[in-house]
Design an enzyme around this catalytic site. Sequence first.
Site, PDB file in Angstrom:
ATOM      1  N   ARG A 268      69.093  56.453   6.860  1.00  0.00           N
ATOM      2  CA  ARG A 268      69.130  57.641   6.078  1.00  0.00           C
ATOM      3  C   ARG A 268      70.515  57.989   6.053  1.00  0.00           C
ATOM      4  O   ARG A 268      70.739  58.523   4.384  1.00  0.00           O
ATOM      5  CB  ARG A 268      67.800  57.966   6.300  1.00  0.00           C
ATOM      6  CG  ARG A 268      66.447  57.427   5.644  1.00  0.00           C
ATOM      7  CD  ARG A 268      65.099  57.326   5.969  1.00  0.00           C
ATOM      8  NE  ARG A 268      63.796  56.574   5.855  1.00  0.00           N
ATOM      9  CZ  ARG A 268      62.854  56.279   6.456  1.00  0.00           C
ATOM     10  NH1 ARG A 268      62.356  57.103   7.279  1.00  0.00           N
ATOM     11  NH2 ARG A 268      62.402  55.890   6.055  1.00  0.00           N
ATOM     12  N   PHE A 406      65.770  51.959  -1.225  1.00  0.00           N
ATOM     13  CA  PHE A 406      66.125  51.215  -0.685  1.00  0.00           C
ATOM     14  C   PHE A 406      65.989  52.643   0.886  1.00  0.00           C
ATOM     15  O   PHE A 406      66.317  53.608   0.356  1.00  0.00           O
ATOM     16  CB  PHE A 406      66.397  50.050  -0.476  1.00  0.00           C
ATOM     17  CG  PHE A 406      68.466  50.785  -0.539  1.00  0.00           C
ATOM     18  CD1 PHE A 406      69.225  51.755  -0.798  1.00  0.00           C
ATOM     19  CD2 PHE A 406      68.862  49.516  -0.961  1.00  0.00           C
ATOM     20  CE1 PHE A 406      70.205  51.746  -1.358  1.00  0.00           C
ATOM     21  CE2 PHE A 406      70.458  49.927  -1.475  1.00  0.00           C
ATOM     22  CZ  PHE A 406      71.178  51.098  -0.828  1.00  0.00           C
ATOM     23  N   GLU A 407      66.268  52.622   2.145  1.00  0.00           N
ATOM     24  CA  GLU A 407      65.810  53.218   3.052  1.00  0.00           C
ATOM     25  C   GLU A 407      64.838  54.157   2.993  1.00  0.00           C
ATOM     26  O   GLU A 407      64.937  54.905   3.493  1.00  0.00           O
ATOM     27  CB  GLU A 407      67.291  53.830   3.304  1.00  0.00           C
ATOM     28  CG  GLU A 407      68.231  53.025   3.118  1.00  0.00           C
ATOM     29  CD  GLU A 407      68.729  52.215   4.509  1.00  0.00           C
ATOM     30  OE1 GLU A 407      68.183  52.787   5.768  1.00  0.00           O
ATOM     31  OE2 GLU A 407      69.782  51.379   4.524  1.00  0.00           O
ATOM     32  N   GLY A 408      64.073  53.478   2.585  1.00  0.00           N
ATOM     33  CA  GLY A 408      62.544  53.962   2.965  1.00  0.00           C
ATOM     34  C   GLY A 408      63.084  54.830   0.838  1.00  0.00           C
ATOM     35  O   GLY A 408      63.300  55.338   0.453  1.00  0.00           O
ATOM     36  N   ASN A 413      59.885  58.963   2.147  1.00  0.00           N
ATOM     37  CA  ASN A 413      60.473  59.974   2.535  1.00  0.00           C
ATOM     38  C   ASN A 413      60.039  61.499   2.637  1.00  0.00           C
ATOM     39  O   ASN A 413      60.430  62.182   3.680  1.00  0.00           O
ATOM     40  CB  ASN A 413      62.190  59.664   2.319  1.00  0.00           C
ATOM     41  CG  ASN A 413      62.744  58.836   3.619  1.00  0.00           C
ATOM     42  OD1 ASN A 413      62.938  59.130   4.209  1.00  0.00           O
ATOM     43  ND2 ASN A 413      63.458  56.968   2.743  1.00  0.00           N
TER      44      ASN A 413
END
Lengths: 597, 246
Positions: A268, A406-408, A413
């Site tokens: 992140r 993406f990446e959460g 987040n």
Amino acid sequence: MENATNQTATIKGGEFLIKETNPQDVFIPAEFNEEQRMMAQTCKDFVQDEVMPLLDRLDNHEEGLMESLMKKAGELGLFAVSIPEEYGGLNMDFNTALLVTESVGGGHSFPVAFAAHTGIGTLPILYFGNEAQKQKYLPKLVSGEWMSSYCLTEPGSGSDALAAKTKAVLNDAGTHYILNGQKMWITNAGFADVFIVFAQVDGDKFTGFIVEKGYPGLSLGNEEHKMGIKGSSTRQVFFSDCQVPKENVLGEIGKGHLIAFNILNIGRIKLGAATLGAAKHVADLSIKYANERIQFKLPISKFGAIRHKLAEQAIRIFGIESALYRAGMDVNRMEQALLASGKGENEALLGAAREFAVECAILKVEGSEALDYVVDEGVQIYGGYGFSADYPMDRAYRDSRINRIFEGTNEINRMLIVEMVLKKGMNGELDLMGPAQAVQQELMAIPDFGAEEEGLFAAENKAIRNLKKAILLVAGTAVQKYMNSLAKEQEVLMNIADMAIKTYVAESTLLRVEKLVSIKGEAAVANEIDIARVTVNDAADIAFIAGKEAIASMAEGDEQRLLFMGLKRFTKKDLYNTKEARRRIAAKLIDANEYAY
Amino acid sequence: MKILVCISNVPDTTAKINFTADNKSFDKNGVQYVINPWDEYALTRAIELKEAKGGTVTVLNVGEADTEPNIRKALAIGADDAIRVNAYPKDSFFVAQQIAAIAKENSYDIILMGKESIDYNGFQVHNMVGELLGIPSVTPAFKLDLLDDTTARLEREIEGGKEIVEVKLPFVASAQQPMSEPRIPNMRGIMTARTKPLKVVEPVGAEAKTSIAAYSKPEKKGGVKMIDPENAGELITLLRNEAKVL
């Protein structure tokens, strides 16, 4: 570790909400040394010379093209930065790794392939692999001989990653796990030699595996048709009685979530770094175009509406950059502290990133949203040409959008930011209760009309202190109101997260500029002072709106009035002429004909 | 094989050029400096020769301490060691004398540099060095190969064609495109650059032959008038009466 500071950790993760930071304790980009700058330049030269001329061909998925670029990047040592020397790496510190990520960030699909390989594709083996696995895989991944990918998401499980259905069953001979299932949106799948795969052992033990391309039973879907980052390979990966040797279990059986979540923290903040690089590139294009495009006999950069956009692009970029390297150095320092306390190297960085998971999530959200702002206004500055697929803003605009997903997702987040902070409060890692009670008491007391503090940033420092109180006020109320069902009040969590994100970015910006003033003097950084003032001003406005929404939904009557009065008091500030400040900020950009802060 | 590569520290090609208020010096404020691009061809060719035949590559710069980042970059690209002559490079003759002094001390087999620096474009230093050392100077060359340990073959562009020159070592040559493919320094090279020796020496007493009286920028070009292709008559009138070129 190279370049790591020997300063001890000065702050804990999430602690910015309740603690003031001394400007001298933050790392600012002006402090990168000659070697780090040269590394950044190598990355930028590589992107400029090797990647940019190929963008169209990459987006058309020309066979082998991205793979050959990745191999070249490997030869230049771009994958080696944060890997220990015994596996062929250069053992540089975390902020150098962030700087390298930023420096390739302008390369559209390339940084996506780069990050998937060096981050989620390599780090699980570095941090969770046993010695044999590290010896076998890392040197090849570092040199670029082998490419890697990360298989977590499935058609039915994205944000809810642990609900994955892919199964792994030990065969009768006890030699191989047999994997069955399907993974979705797998970056680098088309040319990966190694796949980090998560599957349920015996139905419910979420576990990581290292799967090689050649193992029987692994096959790939076709390239996905995507809105943006078309040049990155994204495919489904199918496992049909795929035979994975038992020794390729990564970490412990049933502990796959530790890999997935710990690696994501690093992913992140690195995504924040990549968006920073991309945003600087797009700002450069915007400024150049605004200087060249003549309308009404003047370059459009002479017009206030365009200057506002150019300035705001720069302000948002400066904000992410300030927060990124501040948080990066905090991770560095925590890593050093954990090493000093006897932790192993792997546990030290993972532990440090976990400690600052809140800040990592903030960088992910703010980076992706700042980039989306920058590309959106980039299109607008280009006008009709911004909408033309023959001009660069089209690709920049489409490529930016995935970063919020993406990446959460940014929603996941945002919820994590609040939940992680509250959890730290619950288990005693952060003393939230004391400061929250102090805010409640202050609310009941007569407002302080005492003498104003003096100093260049007295008003801004006070504004930041008050913003933190506003967050404690709203978050404290939310906890009291909803108790254990707070997780269901996602809208309120979004509001609180917005307040925290803007406060962290504004504080980081202010600290950076305060430090710059102490190094270079006020006159030399007059524009940066403007940036800090506008950032703090706007953060207070955004926090006010977010807080108001939350309070209106949580309380009624007298309580609502009291809370709202508190919010107004804590987000109050003197009127500031942001129009003129933005004009000054833009003037420097226009004169330099590129992003210049 | 000992090769000396001379590099200049020059403003980036995209730098905005300004002068100080008295117009007597270049305003360095906000200017990024790079290795002179022509020198990069010389540097990479020298490194290629070293990789093929063995030997050492030394980089030499005449400049003050602020040129060291670019000297380190040359080391990162693959030079083995470096010498900085601690002096502002006043003019071509001054620089050539410094290079000649270093060369006399160390007897190099080949001395390479770019055909000119992109700031002052003097195109003189290589020939001066050759003259001061009494060795041949082949300039500008776009190809350089070693035939054996004593002879090199160079190709240089001449009016309407090329000239192929064979020369005995030692010699001086200046480089232009495409003598080599300049390299981006790799990460490991950058890490090792700081461990490579960079020797700082004081200049030999040498007079500059010239001094800068004043700088000025070319006059700003006026705006361009666009004439509709249908109105050739208007164009003739403007060329005659306004531009006064007909």
